[in-house]
Every structure is written in structure tokens, then in C-alpha cells.
Design an enzyme around this catalytic site. Structure first.
Site, mmCIF file in Angstrom:
data_model
loop_
_atom_site.group_PDB
_atom_site.id
_atom_site.type_symbol
_atom_site.label_atom_id
_atom_site.label_comp_id
_atom_site.label_asym_id
_atom_site.label_seq_id
_atom_site.Cartn_x
_atom_site.Cartn_y
_atom_site.Cartn_z
ATOM 1 N N SER A 194 22.729 5.685 31.693
ATOM 2 C CA SER A 194 22.709 4.482 30.856
ATOM 3 C C SER A 194 21.346 3.803 30.938
ATOM 4 O O SER A 194 20.656 3.866 31.956
ATOM 5 C CB SER A 194 23.766 3.485 31.344
ATOM 6 N N TYR A 207 28.142 -1.714 37.784
ATOM 7 C CA TYR A 207 28.046 -0.603 36.817
ATOM 8 C C TYR A 207 26.613 -0.083 36.734
ATOM 9 O O TYR A 207 26.368 1.136 36.831
ATOM 10 C CB TYR A 207 28.512 -1.101 35.453
HETATM 11 P P1 NAD Z 1 34.720 5.151 25.846
HETATM 12 O O1 NAD Z 1 35.567 4.015 26.258
HETATM 13 O O2 NAD Z 1 34.962 5.758 24.519
HETATM 14 O O3 NAD Z 1 34.824 6.329 26.906
HETATM 15 C C1 NAD Z 1 35.016 6.146 28.265
HETATM 16 C C2 NAD Z 1 36.056 7.160 28.692
HETATM 17 O O4 NAD Z 1 36.090 7.239 30.105
HETATM 18 C C3 NAD Z 1 37.475 6.760 28.298
HETATM 19 O O5 NAD Z 1 37.793 7.264 27.067
HETATM 20 C C4 NAD Z 1 38.337 7.388 29.368
HETATM 21 O O6 NAD Z 1 38.938 8.571 28.931
HETATM 22 C C5 NAD Z 1 37.353 7.727 30.468
HETATM 23 N N1 NAD Z 1 37.764 7.128 31.728
HETATM 24 C C6 NAD Z 1 37.623 5.836 32.127
HETATM 25 N N2 NAD Z 1 38.134 5.690 33.369
HETATM 26 C C7 NAD Z 1 38.595 6.916 33.745
HETATM 27 C C8 NAD Z 1 39.260 7.418 34.905
HETATM 28 N N3 NAD Z 1 39.522 6.629 35.942
HETATM 29 N N4 NAD Z 1 39.610 8.731 34.926
HETATM 30 C C9 NAD Z 1 39.364 9.539 33.869
HETATM 31 N N5 NAD Z 1 38.723 9.127 32.754
HETATM 32 C C10 NAD Z 1 38.368 7.827 32.701
HETATM 33 O O7 NAD Z 1 33.235 4.660 25.978
HETATM 34 P P2 NAD Z 1 31.831 5.382 25.835
HETATM 35 O O8 NAD Z 1 30.899 4.288 25.528
HETATM 36 O O9 NAD Z 1 31.883 6.554 24.963
HETATM 37 O O10 NAD Z 1 31.540 5.834 27.329
HETATM 38 C C11 NAD Z 1 31.162 7.146 27.687
HETATM 39 C C12 NAD Z 1 30.057 7.066 28.724
HETATM 40 O O11 NAD Z 1 28.904 6.488 28.117
HETATM 41 C C13 NAD Z 1 30.374 6.242 29.956
HETATM 42 O O12 NAD Z 1 29.901 6.911 31.097
HETATM 43 C C14 NAD Z 1 29.555 4.980 29.737
HETATM 44 O O13 NAD Z 1 29.204 4.368 30.943
HETATM 45 C C15 NAD Z 1 28.358 5.550 29.016
HETATM 46 N N6 NAD Z 1 27.545 4.578 28.276
HETATM 47 C C16 NAD Z 1 28.072 3.876 27.244
HETATM 48 C C17 NAD Z 1 27.283 2.950 26.575
HETATM 49 C C18 NAD Z 1 27.824 2.139 25.428
HETATM 50 O O14 NAD Z 1 27.162 1.179 25.002
HETATM 51 N N7 NAD Z 1 28.989 2.461 24.888
HETATM 52 C C19 NAD Z 1 25.947 2.770 26.948
HETATM 53 C C20 NAD Z 1 25.431 3.515 28.002
HETATM 54 C C21 NAD Z 1 26.241 4.418 28.657
#
Ligand code: NAD
Length: 302
Positions: A194, A207
């Protein structure tokens, strides 16, 4: 009357892609039992202008957090490039089914794996089921993540601290450990980091710390696995329109989400997924390991 040419103001979101992406997000907070399907503005994950060219033909990928958001977009593009995909997810059945449907529409197989990455035994079973059902494992995408904003460090108790680390870093460790016996020369591990792990984040103290650790884990594991011919890289997204932030932030802040990126808008998941294809496919990145690739909508890398 002569038409007036639109003049961009400093407030306009910057568009650089093949189609304009949404610049203003709805003021919508997602309740704990809601998922991507409940978002008013549907995240764009189809990358309609992306043509597959068999870069992952015959490969098998396992994607944690593959039900929604970035993981869903990666699942669809991996399938478009010819990979069978195992989608691991925590609880959102409707989202997972929708992802699976799209993978299969791309012409490859999809396996759904429901469980918690905090559970070591489940991580091992998820890998075993992938190998048994899809015939092997070539690409692991560690992507499941959790965050909750907090105003101060005092607002983060030990239980919360453990939860964040156990999901974000612990989950990546456990799935990687389970996957490694099956990975071979030419395999690839991709970790979702991230921008908060690069820059820090005042209200995501725990986080952002896990994301910095994931970047260090990526580089360390890349060195550790170099001689085995297994590449390990990370993608560091900036703000991306997925359920993650609407589940956490109040509605008013959701409406401002992504405005602080230089491009003055969040990414859509389909703007992230090509980076994962690039890092997964030996045809694209056989000489690249241990990098953290920023896809942030801001100028420069850090
Ligand atoms: P999202 O909510 O679509 O996906 C997160 C997924 O993590 C969930 O769908 C769930 O299936 C899984 N998850 C959460 N807790 C869990 C657990 N205990 N066991 C198994 N699975 C679990 O959101 P996203 O934004 O697509 O996130 C995906 C990745 O991208 C994450 O690592 C997040 O930190 C990272 N990220 C997101 C952003 C943003 O702005 N959305 C920015 C930087 C990084």
C-alpha cells in the site's frame, strides 16, 4: 452558437486511460454485513480494453481476498490470460460467486475457498484443495487485508493490533508457507502492499505498519527464494474504489475518497490488475524480483 471547449480546472480528476473513470464517489457507508454488490457506484473490474494474450496459459493462481475489489479484478485478468483461479475469501458469498462467474466467462476454471487467513490449518487446506482441484500452483497473490481508521494510538488496543497484524502480515506468511512446497522455478508470489506502507498514514497507524512490513517481507522473501527461481514482488496501490474504505469511513469522508491523490480521484480496480499480470507473467517480468511497484495516481514512487 459555437460550442465552448471545456477547460480543465484544478479540481477536475485527471483522466489518462482508455475510458474516463469516476471522479466523485457517493457518500455511502457500508454496514458490516454489506459487500461489493451493495455499493451504489460499482467498482470497475472488467478492464474492457485489455486484450488477453495467453501470458498465463496453463497456470494456476491462488488469490486471497479474491472475492471483491482488487482481488476480483486480478482474478478476471488472470483468467483472461489463460490461468485457472482459486479465489479465497472471508465471508462475502455473493461477491465470491460473482467473481467466479466472471472467471468462468473468460474460459478458465474457478475454485472458491471460504475461510479465515488467521487460521493456519485453513490456509494449508486452501492450498491443498487448489493443487488437487486445479492441478498445481504457479502464482500466489497475497491480497486479503483489513483496516480500521483510528484517531490516535491510544484508540488501538492490543486486540485490534493483533487482529490487524494477524490478518495482514500473518495471513501472507501462512499462505506463502503452505504454497511454497508446490511452487517451482518460474513461479511468482505477489503481495498487495500500500501507499500507506510507503508514506505512512496518520489515522491508519497499525494498518500502515503492516503494509511497510509487507514491503520488507517482499524484499526479504525475494532474496530468500532467488536461487529457487521463484520471484516475489509487491504492488503498492494508492486509493482504490473497493468495499474496504466505504466499510470503514463515514459516508461524508467516502465522498472525498481519493481526492488527495495527485490525480484527484481513486483508481478503479481495473487500473490495478494489469500490474499483477505483469508481475505474474514470466514473459513480462522474468528479470524482476523484490520490487514494490507503486500504482498510486500520484507523481513519483514515494
Ligand atoms: P476488499 O474489501 O475488496 O478486499 C479485501 C478482502 O480481504 C475481502 O474481500 C476479504 O475476502 C479479505 N479478508 C479480509 N479479512 C480476511 C480474513 N481474516 N481472512 C480471509 N480473508 C480476509 O478491498 P481491497 O481494497 O480490494 O483490498 C485488497 C488489498 O488491497 C488489501 O490488502 C488492502 O490492504 C489493499 N489496498 C487497498 C487500497 C484501497 O484503497 N482499496 C489501497 C492500498 C492497498
Amino acid at each position: 452558437m459555437a460550442s465552448r471547449k471545456h477547460t480543465a480546472t484544478n479540481d477536475d480528476p485527471v483522466q489518462t486511460g482508455t475510458r474516463p473513470q469516476p471522479g466523485h464517489m457517493p457518500a455511502q457507508h457500508l454496514a458490516p454485513d454489506e459487500q461489493e454488490a451493495d455499493l451504489e457506484l460499482k467498482p470497475r473490474f472488467m478492464a474492457p480494453d485489455y486484450q488477453g494474450s495467453q501470458k498465463l496459459l496453463g497456470r494456476v493462481a491462488l488469490i486471497s481476498g479474491g472475492d471483491s475489489g482488487i482481488g476480483r479484478a486480478v482474478a478476471v485478468l488472470f483468467a483472461r490470460e489463460g490461468a485457472d483461479v482459486a479465489v479465497a475469501y472471508l465471508s462475502s458469498d455473493e461477491d465470491a460467486d460473482e467473481t467466479c462467474r466472471h472467471v468462468e466467462e473468460e474460459g478458465t476454471r474457478c475454485l472458491l475457498l471460504k475461510g479465515d487467513v488467521r487460521d493456519r490449518a485453513w490456509c494449508e487446506q486452501a492450498v491443498e484443495r487448489t493443487v488437487q482441484t486445479l492441478g498445481g500452483l504457479d502464482v500466489l497473490v497475497n491480497n486479503a487485508g483489513f483496516h480500521k481508521h483510528a484517531d490516535s494510538i491510544e484508540a488501538i488496543d492490543d486486540e485490534r493490533l493483533r487482529e490487524t497484524w494477524e490478518i495482514n502480515l500473518g495471513g501472507y506468511f501462512r499462505l506463502t508457507r503452505a504454497a511454497l512446497p508446490h511452487l517451482k522455478r518460474g513461479s511468482s508470489i505477489i503481495n498487495t502492499g500500500s501507499v500507506t506502507g510507503l508514506r505512512g498514514s496518520a489515522h491508519l497507524l497499525d494498518y500502515a505498519s503492516t503494509k511497510g512490513a509487507i514491503h520488507a517481507f517482499t524484499k526479504s522473501l525475494a532474496s530468500n527464494l532467488l536461487e529457487r527461481g521463484i520471484r516475489v514482488n509487491a504492488v503498492a496501490p494508492g486509493p482504490v474504489w473497493t468495499p474496504l474504505n466505504p466499510s470503514d469511513l463515514p459516508a461524508q469522508e467516502v465522498s472525498e475518497f481519493g481526492r488527495d491523490a495527485d490525480m484527484k480521484r481513486p483508481a478503479q480496480p481495473e487500473e490495478l490488475s494489469p500490474a499483477y499480470v505483469f508481475l505474474a507473467a514470466p514473459a513480462c517480468s522474468s528479470y524482476i524480483t523484490g520490487i514494490v511497484l507503486p500504482v498510486t495516481g500520484s507523481v513519483g514512487s514515494i
